[in-house]
Scaffold this active site. Structure first.
Site, PDB file in Angstrom:
ATOM      1  N   ASP A   9       0.873  -1.165   0.000  1.00 54.87           N
ATOM      2  CA  ASP A   9       0.000   0.000   0.000  1.00 54.87           C
ATOM      3  C   ASP A   9       0.922   1.230   0.000  1.00 54.87           C
ATOM      4  OD1 ASP A   9      -2.422   1.544   0.491  1.00 54.87           O
ATOM      5  OD2 ASP A   9      -1.671   1.784   2.535  1.00 54.87           O
ATOM      6  N   LEU A  10       0.390   2.400  -0.351  1.00 54.70           N
ATOM      7  CA  LEU A  10       1.250   3.594  -0.423  1.00 54.70           C
ATOM      8  C   LEU A  10       1.111   4.468   0.836  1.00 54.70           C
ATOM      9  CD1 LEU A  10       3.183   5.416  -2.052  1.00 54.70           C
ATOM     10  CD2 LEU A  10       1.168   6.438  -3.129  1.00 54.70           C
ATOM     11  N   LYS A  45      -8.786   6.978   5.699  1.00 54.82           N
ATOM     12  CA  LYS A  45      -7.560   6.245   5.338  1.00 54.82           C
ATOM     13  C   LYS A  45      -7.877   5.004   4.514  1.00 54.82           C
ATOM     14  CE  LYS A  45      -4.370   7.952   8.774  1.00 54.82           C
ATOM     15  NZ  LYS A  45      -3.539   7.674   9.937  1.00 54.82           N
ATOM     16  N   ALA A 115      -5.056   2.903  -3.319  1.00 55.66           N
ATOM     17  CA  ALA A 115      -6.339   3.485  -3.744  1.00 55.66           C
ATOM     18  C   ALA A 115      -6.129   4.837  -4.427  1.00 55.66           C
ATOM     19  CB  ALA A 115      -7.238   3.668  -2.531  1.00 55.66           C
ATOM     20  N   LYS A 145     -10.970  -0.676  -2.357  1.00 55.58           N
ATOM     21  CA  LYS A 145     -10.815  -1.468  -1.136  1.00 55.58           C
ATOM     22  C   LYS A 145     -12.032  -1.183  -0.244  1.00 55.58           C
ATOM     23  CE  LYS A 145      -5.830  -0.530  -1.243  1.00 55.58           C
ATOM     24  NZ  LYS A 145      -4.725   0.204  -0.613  1.00 55.58           N
TER      25      LYS A 145
HETATM   26  P1  B16 Z   1      -6.375  10.149  -4.163  1.00 57.74           P
HETATM   27  P2  B16 Z   1      -3.603   4.249  -0.060  1.00 57.74           P
HETATM   28  C1  B16 Z   1      -5.404   6.216  -0.189  1.00 57.74           C
HETATM   29  O1  B16 Z   1      -4.089   5.761  -0.376  1.00 57.74           O
HETATM   30  C2  B16 Z   1      -5.484   7.133   1.027  1.00 57.74           C
HETATM   31  O2  B16 Z   1      -5.191   6.409   2.209  1.00 57.74           O
HETATM   32  C3  B16 Z   1      -6.880   7.692   1.131  1.00 57.74           C
HETATM   33  O3  B16 Z   1      -6.965   8.582   2.241  1.00 57.74           O
HETATM   34  C4  B16 Z   1      -7.223   8.441  -0.167  1.00 57.74           C
HETATM   35  O4  B16 Z   1      -8.557   8.936  -0.114  1.00 57.74           O
HETATM   36  C5  B16 Z   1      -7.070   7.481  -1.355  1.00 57.74           C
HETATM   37  O5  B16 Z   1      -5.740   6.969  -1.373  1.00 57.74           O
HETATM   38  C6  B16 Z   1      -7.349   8.165  -2.681  1.00 57.74           C
HETATM   39  O6  B16 Z   1      -6.339   9.117  -2.933  1.00 57.74           O
HETATM   40  O7  B16 Z   1      -7.321  11.245  -3.805  1.00 57.74           O
HETATM   41  O8  B16 Z   1      -4.940  10.587  -4.283  1.00 57.74           O
HETATM   42  O9  B16 Z   1      -6.818   9.376  -5.384  1.00 57.74           O
HETATM   43  O10 B16 Z   1      -3.540   4.140   1.425  1.00 57.74           O
HETATM   44  O11 B16 Z   1      -4.576   3.264  -0.696  1.00 57.74           O
HETATM   45  O12 B16 Z   1      -2.241   4.222  -0.704  1.00 57.74           O
HETATM   46 MG    MG Z   2      -2.878   3.199   3.257  1.00 57.54          MG
END
Ligand code: B16
Ligand code: MG
Length: 222
Positions: A9-10, A45, A115, A145
């Site tokens: 995950d990022l 998150k 995500a 997810k």
């Molecule tokens: P974006 P992950 C997620 O990253 C974040 O945890 C979440 O808070 C965010 O809404 C989602 O990415 C979408 O991000 O607006 O940049 O498309 O934890 O899945 O790496």
């Molecule tokens: Mg994450």
């Protein structure tokens, strides 16, 4: 022969972008006239951008049209990008580089499963884009997810069977997605929050050096 692959995950595992999401969502909540706290931000998150906006509007008890939602999604992301474009390698979380080095030494392949639609940009900012075999991000999936799609695509990119993929995740929705994908889930963060994970560590510096080699030698191989 490699028997395992890894999916990271990022946000919350490789970098902490939650703090920038918070500032951008808070800016929107301020404009809409309600309080958005760091505790509220925890609910976002691992959740997609669209779902995050819906949760934020529920917190503010606000109903708006789809056209307005679209406008807010764009303006929130523009605000978020102001922070992201200032990121550099100093923001890589402790233990990440060491872990990637171990995987490279063991010749274990790894991909990203995030995500975020901004994932490639974020990895580029912190100089990690070239290290991953592939990127599965918010642009690559039709279901967010806790649906397992993001990780199933990751396993395809790795060309490794799902049950031999190890997923590192900091969010409940992500651990659930990894479990549904029949992968080995490693929760990074609060053990009580991520109690459904197969393994738990507070952060990546806690991963034992022999964690992956133990899987390879089939000592704890499923
Ligand atoms: P974006 P992950 C997620 O990253 C974040 O945890 C979440 O808070 C965010 O809404 C989602 O990415 C979408 O991000 O607006 O940049 O498309 O934890 O899945 O790496
Ligand atoms: Mg994450």
């Amino acid at each position: 022969m490699n028997k395992i692959g890894v999916i990271f995950d990022l946000d919350g595992v490789i970098v902490d972008t939650a703090k920038y999401h918070f500032l951008a969502w808070k800016n929107l909540a301020d404009d809409l006239g309600f309080e958005f706290t760091e505790a509220h931000n925890e609910l976002l998150k691992g959740v997609s951008r669209v779902r995050s906006l819906d949760i934020l509007l529920e917190i503010g008890n606000i109903t708006i049209s789809d056209a307005e939602k679209q406008k807010f999604l764009v303006s929130k992301n523009e605000e978020y990008l102001k922070y992201i474009t200032k990121m550099d390698a100093k923001e890589i979380l402790p233990g990440v580089i060491e872990l990637l080095d171990i995987l490279d030494d063991l010749n274990i392949k790894y991909v990203l499963g995030s995500a975020s639609k901004n994932a490639p940009l974020i990895l580029k900012q912190v100089n990690l884009l070239d290290r991953f075999l592939g990127i599965v991000d918010g642009n690559s999936v039709s279901k967010a997810k806790p649906d397992p799609e993001v990780f199933s695509i990751g396993a395809d990119k790795l060309n490794i069977k799902p049950e031999n993929c190890i997923v590192f995740e900091d969010a409940i929705a992500g651990v659930e997605a990894a479990n549904k994908a029949n992968m080995i889930s490693v929760g990074i963060g609060n053990k009580d929050t991520l109690s459904k994970a197969n393994y738990n560590f507070n952060n990546l510096t806690e991963i034992p050096e022999n964690f992956f080699s133990a899987f390879l030698s089939e000592k704890i191989y499923r």
